[in-house]
Motif scaffolding. Structure first.
Motif, mmCIF file in Angstrom:
data_model
loop_
_atom_site.group_PDB
_atom_site.id
_atom_site.type_symbol
_atom_site.label_atom_id
_atom_site.label_comp_id
_atom_site.label_asym_id
_atom_site.label_seq_id
_atom_site.Cartn_x
_atom_site.Cartn_y
_atom_site.Cartn_z
ATOM 1 N N LEU A 50 71.663 38.670 9.294
ATOM 2 C CA LEU A 50 72.760 39.304 8.686
ATOM 3 C C LEU A 50 72.820 38.614 7.257
ATOM 4 O O LEU A 50 73.263 39.453 6.285
ATOM 5 C CB LEU A 50 73.825 38.923 9.494
ATOM 6 C CG LEU A 50 75.545 39.156 8.897
ATOM 7 C CD1 LEU A 50 75.535 40.586 8.623
ATOM 8 C CD2 LEU A 50 76.306 38.485 9.611
ATOM 9 N N ALA A 238 66.307 42.059 6.631
ATOM 10 C CA ALA A 238 67.002 41.751 7.666
ATOM 11 C C ALA A 238 66.214 42.209 9.158
ATOM 12 O O ALA A 238 66.443 41.563 9.929
ATOM 13 C CB ALA A 238 68.261 42.521 7.393
ATOM 14 N N TYR A 242 65.191 39.621 12.288
ATOM 15 C CA TYR A 242 65.680 39.616 13.586
ATOM 16 C C TYR A 242 64.805 39.724 14.547
ATOM 17 O O TYR A 242 64.727 39.271 15.639
ATOM 18 C CB TYR A 242 66.407 41.078 13.799
ATOM 19 C CG TYR A 242 67.545 40.814 14.914
ATOM 20 C CD1 TYR A 242 68.301 40.036 15.375
ATOM 21 C CD2 TYR A 242 67.009 41.722 16.009
ATOM 22 C CE1 TYR A 242 68.934 39.965 16.717
ATOM 23 C CE2 TYR A 242 67.604 41.944 17.327
ATOM 24 C CZ TYR A 242 68.592 40.959 17.425
ATOM 25 O OH TYR A 242 68.977 40.988 18.839
#
Length: 401
Positions: A50, A238, A242
């Protein structure tokens, strides 16, 4: 092959490099808080993803360095071509995959620059590289940034332990130390590192895509990245973040030194400060080198802790070979793609095959969130939604040392 197809291929390859950059460099932000139990592994990488996304929108100075600083622009246009950029990206991606497979926290940034420089020299000539800009914006920061980060982390760790040391006022005996607050502090400092990573590393892919658009004549030379480029690169890094990069998290979180909360707090604070300052100045800094230097410095700063110099040596060798290794692959690929359409196809198929082989090979010794780092009381500092345990945060004396 039409130039529009080549440009589309390069943009797709650049976004894949951005993805590998994300999972390769997650460890920079989240390895130490995972190792100390400040936050659980899955929540750590989700938070990092994030903040990488947010950080990518905060600055474009590094993107401008990549798109208009390293490779020279001719008086009648840009010397580099989409084919050369394709070759450079191939070198960067393959080196990223090799070091990820080995669990080495090498520099994605230097892999990118090495691939581009090697491809440019082989495909155009040595005059295409702006060595002054390379030295000022890449080489000098690469030498001094990890050393400075190491020194700052060392001092910060010593100060942290000195200020929180507790002794019996009558006997002078050392009391049980209470440093659980550093666990909570690590959530803030590691988040700052993740945000800083987005402001620096995502910019490099933005610069590459901008460079190929300029080379293809669809964007004016000297201009910065367009909004859709910023958005695409932010999402790619991003998503890659993850994905985890658990092999490198294992090396950074437990391979260099035994990390305690106060050490992790000091290391992350010094890492974030260095990266944010470099992003403001437009330096294409290696976040991996800064983070490794900070972790080493924090290990030296805590009494009774030893640095695993064998692991540090392996990382240093990886740093040393990153630029030339990626450059060699980029140069060989450039020679191949310069032969025409067939050369581009061969390079693309060979590169895809190599990436798939390394991924399949990695499944033989799978490293994931469940076994990247062995941590006691993981997640005790911050409980987002877990109330199964009756213990309160900060009860583990060993982790608070």
């Amino acid at each position: 092959m039409e130039i529009t197809i080549m440009v589309a291929l390069v943009i797709a390859l650049a976004l894949f490099f951005d993805f590998t950059n994300g999972f390769h460099d997650t460890a920079n932000a989240m390895a130490t808080p995972i190792a100390t139990g400040a936050i659980t592994p899955r929540k750590a990488v989700a938070l990092a993803a994030l903040l990488n996304l947010v950080g990518a929108f905060l600055s474009t100075e590094v993107a401008r360095t990549v798109s208009g600083g390293i490779i020279r622009e001719g008086s009648d246009g840009v010397l580099i071509t989409p084919e050369i950029i394709f070759a450079g990206l191939m070198g960067a991606i393959l080196w990223n995959m090799i070091t990820w497979l080995k669990g080495l926290p090498s520099s994605s940034s230097h892999a990118l620059f090495g691939g581009l420089i090697g491809a440019a020299i082989a495909g155009i000539g040595i005059h295409s590289v702006n060595f002054t800009s390379l030295m000022q914006k890449v080489i000098i920061p690469a030498v001094f940034a990890p050393l400075i980060a190491c020194g700052v982390a060392y001092l910060a760790t010593r100060v942290a332990y000195s200020l929180t040391s507790r002794h019996n006022p009558e006997t002078g005996d050392k009391l049980t130390q209470r440093r659980g607050g550093f666990k909570t502090g690590q959530i803030f400092t590691s988040s700052l590192v993740a945000l800083a990573h987005g402001t620096n590393d995502a910019q490099k892919t933005m610069g590459i895509i901008t460079l190929v658009l300029i080379a293809a004549g669809t964007q004016q030379a000297g201009t910065g990245p367009q909004f859709w480029v910023i958005t695409a690169c932010a999402l790619a890094i991003a998503i890659g973040t993850y994905a985890g990069g658990w092999r490198i998290i294992r090396t950074m979180g437990a391979g260099l030194t035994e990390v305690k909360p106060a050490q992790g707090f000091a290391a992350e604070a010094s890492t974030a400060s260095a990266i944010l300052a470099s992003s403001h100045l437009g330096f294409a800094l290696s976040t991996t080198q800064v983070a490794s230097g900070s972790v080493t410095g924090s290990g030296l700063g805590r009494r009774g802790t030893s640095v695993r110099w064998g692991t540090a040596g392996r990382i240093a060798v990886g740093w040393l070979f990153t630029l030339p290794a990626a450059g060699i692959v980029g140069a060989l690929t450039a020679l191949l793609v310069n032969t025409g359409v067939i050369g581009v196809v061969i390079a693309a198929v060979a590169g895809t095959g190599a990436v798939l082989y390394m991924f399949i090979h990695s499944r033989r010794s799978h490293v994931g969130h469940h076994n990247a780092i062995e941590v006691e009381d993981a997640g005790t500092a911050v409980r987002f939604a877990t109330k199964k345990s009756g213990r309160k945060p900060g009860r583990s004396k060993e982790l608070q040392r």
